[in-house]
Design a protein around this motif. Structure first.
Motif, PDB file in Angstrom:
ATOM      1  N   PRO A  79      -9.329 -29.530  27.600  1.00  0.00           N
ATOM      2  CA  PRO A  79      -8.011 -29.735  28.213  1.00  0.00           C
ATOM      3  C   PRO A  79      -7.346 -28.393  28.498  1.00  0.00           C
ATOM      4  CG  PRO A  79      -8.218 -30.952  26.140  1.00  0.00           C
ATOM      5  CD  PRO A  79      -9.429 -30.098  26.266  1.00  0.00           C
ATOM      6  N   VAL A  80      -6.335 -28.415  29.366  1.00  0.00           N
ATOM      7  CA  VAL A  80      -5.690 -27.171  29.777  1.00  0.00           C
ATOM      8  C   VAL A  80      -5.109 -26.432  28.584  1.00  0.00           C
ATOM      9  CG1 VAL A  80      -3.830 -26.179  31.160  1.00  0.00           C
ATOM     10  CG2 VAL A  80      -5.203 -28.053  32.086  1.00  0.00           C
ATOM     11  N   ASP A  81      -4.488 -27.159  27.631  1.00  0.00           N
ATOM     12  CA  ASP A  81      -3.863 -26.480  26.498  1.00  0.00           C
ATOM     13  C   ASP A  81      -4.878 -25.770  25.609  1.00  0.00           C
ATOM     14  OD1 ASP A  81      -4.979 -28.810  25.624  1.00  0.00           O
ATOM     15  OD2 ASP A  81      -3.350 -29.351  24.272  1.00  0.00           O
ATOM     16  N   LEU A 127       2.145 -23.659  34.870  1.00  0.00           N
ATOM     17  CA  LEU A 127       1.911 -24.086  36.250  1.00  0.00           C
ATOM     18  C   LEU A 127       0.685 -24.986  36.330  1.00  0.00           C
ATOM     19  CD1 LEU A 127       2.517 -23.877  39.309  1.00  0.00           C
ATOM     20  CD2 LEU A 127       0.961 -21.906  39.359  1.00  0.00           C
ATOM     21  N   VAL A 128      -0.403 -24.576  35.694  1.00  0.00           N
ATOM     22  CA  VAL A 128      -1.638 -25.359  35.758  1.00  0.00           C
ATOM     23  C   VAL A 128      -1.411 -26.752  35.186  1.00  0.00           C
ATOM     24  CG1 VAL A 128      -4.029 -25.490  34.969  1.00  0.00           C
ATOM     25  CG2 VAL A 128      -3.086 -23.291  35.685  1.00  0.00           C
ATOM     26  N   LEU A 130      -7.309 -22.544  37.449  1.00  0.00           N
ATOM     27  CA  LEU A 130      -8.044 -22.652  36.191  1.00  0.00           C
ATOM     28  C   LEU A 130      -9.398 -21.958  36.302  1.00  0.00           C
ATOM     29  CD1 LEU A 130      -7.809 -23.803  33.352  1.00  0.00           C
ATOM     30  CD2 LEU A 130      -8.825 -25.937  34.195  1.00  0.00           C
ATOM     31  N   GLU A 131     -10.030 -22.072  37.455  1.00  0.00           N
ATOM     32  CA  GLU A 131     -11.314 -21.402  37.657  1.00  0.00           C
ATOM     33  C   GLU A 131     -11.142 -19.889  37.730  1.00  0.00           C
ATOM     34  OE1 GLU A 131     -15.156 -21.584  40.712  1.00  0.00           O
ATOM     35  OE2 GLU A 131     -13.590 -23.112  40.791  1.00  0.00           O
ATOM     36  N   LEU A 148      -2.184 -29.696  45.993  1.00  0.00           N
ATOM     37  CA  LEU A 148      -1.625 -28.997  44.836  1.00  0.00           C
ATOM     38  C   LEU A 148      -2.485 -29.218  43.597  1.00  0.00           C
ATOM     39  CD1 LEU A 148       2.169 -29.649  45.419  1.00  0.00           C
ATOM     40  CD2 LEU A 148       0.824 -27.634  45.998  1.00  0.00           C
ATOM     41  N   TYR A 149      -3.046 -30.402  43.459  1.00  0.00           N
ATOM     42  CA  TYR A 149      -3.985 -30.629  42.351  1.00  0.00           C
ATOM     43  C   TYR A 149      -5.161 -29.656  42.478  1.00  0.00           C
ATOM     44  CZ  TYR A 149      -7.168 -33.024  39.139  1.00  0.00           C
ATOM     45  OH  TYR A 149      -8.023 -33.323  38.101  1.00  0.00           O
TER      46      TYR A 149
END
Length: 314
Positions: A219-221, A232-233, A205-206, A197-198
């Motif tokens: 970072p994701v944010d 979700l990411v 993200l890619e 899942l990671y």
């Protein structure tokens, strides 16, 4: 390994006729083949040099028997002399890696649809007691759907292992692909579904940024400030496995609550094309029709000469 060419294909184990090479990988080459038993085309993975590590991967992969619309697992294997092959369904649309390389970032709807199909496939894999351990765009195969919605198939189970089976774990070495492995997987932790899942988080993200993990610095944010897939990411790319989404079904439930638009992604063409021209298969195996045509022409010439000679004799 016996030499195999597209002009003179080999018959393997009295069943598989190798037609043309369609890919290659760490385990060897991948061929389009004709299965005399089922009377259809299949993908045949031909094992390369037989090191102990490669044979271990082969044994693991050939043991996987997961049947699901979003999974491509082996359905048979054969060996003849030093040639060892795995047979599986032929998927002709390339991979998500191809799609990203050619088209860049995917729209939210297409990325969400591919993510949903990947999670459905992983749910079946985990339900069978296995961890894939190498989820990445190159292993996400695509059916050739043209302008229709994409259809993803999770493939390459060469490093898959039973859940929490320490026999398939080496410490301090890591099993998987750099950038897609969960932190604990990179440290040599026993196989666990949350590690897949990671990797899904890294893949999503890619897909939406067009950047491979090595180039994902923010970072994701910051990378996805207002993207509908951000919730979700963020839940998938948690370093602590205890805080990460634990199952593919849980990730699916979250994904399906997100406000995603309809998929509007690029078409997925048939990247293999038709089988090599001038060849047909019969119950006796491969028939090279150009060769037979040459023989027929020679026979016709000889017959003509005989007719002339007989005419002179009379």
């Amino acid at each position: 390994m016996p030499a195999v060419t597209t002009r003179h294909p080999a018959m393997v184990a009295g069943r598989y006729v190798l037609l043309d090479q369609v890919g290659s990988g760490g385990m060897g080459s991948v061929w389009r083949a004709w299965d005399e038993r089922t009377r259809r085309h299949v993908a045949l993975k031909v094992l390369g040099q037989h090191s102990s590590a490669l044979l271990a991967r082969f044994v693991r992969e050939q043991a996987v028997r997961v049947r699901h619309p979003h999974v491509v697992a082996p359905h048979g294997w054969a060996a003849e002399d030093d040639l060892v092959v795995l047979a599986m369904e032929l998927v002709s649309g390339g991979s998500v890696a191809d799609l990203l390389r050619e088209h860049g970032p995917l729209d939210p709807g297409t990325a969400g649809l591919l993510c949903e199909q990947l999670l459905l496939g992983l749910s079946a894999v985990h339900g069978a007691g296995l961890v894939h351990r190498d989820v990445k765009p190159a292993n996400l195969l695509l059916e050739a759907t043209g302008d229709g919605p994409p259809h993803l198939r999770l493939g390459d189970f060469g490093v898959a292992a039973p859940v929490a089976d320490r026999r398939f774990t080496t410490v301090p070495g890591a099993i998987g692909t750099d950038g897609y492995m969960a932190p604990e997987q990179a440290r040599g932790a026993p196989p666990d579904p949350s590690q897949d899942l990671y990797a899904v988080g890294r893949v999503v993200l890619e897909m939406v940024t067009g950047l491979p993990p090595a180039c994902q610095r923010a970072p994701v944010d910051e990378a996805l400030p207002s993207h509908p897939l951000r919730p979700l990411v963020e839940r998938l790319l948690v370093s602590d496995p205890e805080q990460r989404l634990a199952t593919a079904d849980a990730a699916l439930r979250l994904l399906r609550r997100l406000p995603l638009p309809a998929a509007a992604g690029p078409p997925v063409p048939d990247r293999l094309g038709p089988p090599p021209r001038g060849r047909r298969t019969t119950g006796a195996g491969e028939v090279d029709w150009p060769a037979w045509a040459a023989v027929a022409a020679l026979v016709a010439v000889v017959a003509g000469c005989l007719c002339v000679l007989l005419g002179w004799a009379t």
